[in-house]
Design an enzyme around this catalytic site. Structure first.
Site, PDB file in Angstrom:
ATOM      1  N   GLU A  12       0.814  -1.221   0.000  1.00 51.95           N
ATOM      2  CA  GLU A  12       0.000   0.000   0.000  1.00 51.95           C
ATOM      3  C   GLU A  12       0.843   1.265   0.000  1.00 51.95           C
ATOM      4  O   GLU A  12       0.357   2.342  -0.328  1.00 51.95           O
ATOM      5  CB  GLU A  12      -0.918   0.012   1.234  1.00 51.95           C
ATOM      6  N   ASP A 198     -12.185  -4.806  -2.863  1.00 49.96           N
ATOM      7  CA  ASP A 198     -13.154  -5.919  -2.902  1.00 49.96           C
ATOM      8  C   ASP A 198     -14.456  -5.428  -2.285  1.00 49.96           C
ATOM      9  O   ASP A 198     -14.496  -4.340  -1.716  1.00 49.96           O
ATOM     10  CB  ASP A 198     -12.617  -7.118  -2.092  1.00 49.96           C
TER      11      ASP A 198
HETATM   12  N1  ADE Z   1      -9.276  -4.392   3.469  1.00 52.32           N
HETATM   13  C1  ADE Z   1      -9.558  -4.618   2.178  1.00 52.32           C
HETATM   14  N2  ADE Z   1     -10.630  -5.426   2.050  1.00 52.32           N
HETATM   15  C2  ADE Z   1     -11.042  -5.719   3.307  1.00 52.32           C
HETATM   16  C3  ADE Z   1     -12.083  -6.519   3.826  1.00 52.32           C
HETATM   17  N3  ADE Z   1     -12.911  -7.177   3.022  1.00 52.32           N
HETATM   18  N4  ADE Z   1     -12.201  -6.608   5.179  1.00 52.32           N
HETATM   19  C4  ADE Z   1     -11.346  -5.947   5.982  1.00 52.32           C
HETATM   20  N5  ADE Z   1     -10.345  -5.192   5.541  1.00 52.32           N
HETATM   21  C5  ADE Z   1     -10.184  -5.065   4.205  1.00 52.32           C
END
Ligand code: ADE
Length: 230
Positions: A12, A198
């Site tokens: 990141e 996501d």
């Molecule tokens: N960071 C990126 N995606 C995530 C997720 N689904 N849950 C927690 N932290 C995240």
């Protein structure tokens, strides 16, 4: 002005570190703090590791030992709601720890017991600078609202529906609210800028792997453009 920039994972922060002119590297609490400049700003950039404890330790070190005047948390997040897609950027208005639960004593979910605030607000000036950077970069869709954090990678529709209903959250991740909590206790302004990797649903872990590069690219573009405005 010294800005602290925190990411949880190396992936990141690496695009930012590539552009930064680095003068010094110091290791503390197993974290490497990079002191340098970017866009003519004094920056301390650091990868804190995943989760709220790592993020809290790192934030306190930035404040107590590096005297940062503000903190920016950048990285990726799971999107909540049907209109938010991988690559979109979320600027936090406020943050809540979704896994704090003392409801048995009558507190709402997320409330830190005996603290005089429910949510941890991002600083108005930093939010405005981030949103104005977003406005200029038309190809990136931007949202602003509540981000929830907890020590869980979320991959469940039921859980994100609960986040929406209980907290009115638009994204979830694992550090932002603890960074904002430490900033609140120290009276230091902060902002959380996350790009969606996501949708925190059943396929989240697969989307995460696939979309991380684009999400990191977008959050870094916004951060760099925001730095020019500060
Ligand atoms: N960071 C990126 N995606 C995530 C997720 N689904 N849950 C927690 N932290 C995240």
């Amino acid at each position: 002005m010294i800005l602290g920039v925190i990411s949880a994972m190396t992936e990141e922060l690496e695009l930012l570190l590539k552009d930064m002119s680095i003068q010094e590297e110091t290791k503390k609490a197993n974290m490497t703090f990079y002191r340098g400049t970017l866009e003519n700003k004094n920056i301390i950039a650091v990868v804190c590791g995943i989760g709220k404890v790592n993020a809290a330790i790192c934030t306190q070190i930035l404040i107590s030992e590096y005297n940062v005047s503000s903190i920016i948390n950048v990285g990726v997040a799971g999107g909540i709601g049907k209109n938010i897609y991988p690559g979109d950027v979320v600027v936090g208005k406020d943050l809540v720890q979704h896994d704090m639960d003392t409801t048995v004593f009558g507190d709402p979910h997320g409330q830190i017991p005996r603290l005089d605030t429910f949510d941890f607000k991002c600083n108005d000036i930093l939010v405005k600078a981030a949103l104005s950077a977003c406005e200029e970069i038309k190809e990136i869709n931007t949202f602003s609202g509540r981000i929830v954090s907890g020590d869980q990678f979320i991959s469940s529709i039921e859980k994100i529906q609960w986040f929406e209903k209980e907290f009115n959250a638009i994204a979830c991740e694992m550090e932002g609210a603890s960074i904002a909590h430490v900033c609140y206790l120290n009276n230091i302004p902060c902002v959380v800028i996350r790009s969606i990797s996501d949708n925190a649903n059943n396929g989240a872990h697969m989307d995460y792997e696939k979309f991380i590069p684009i999400a990191v690219r977008n959050s870094t573009i916004i951060l760099k453009s925001m730095l020019e405005k500060l």
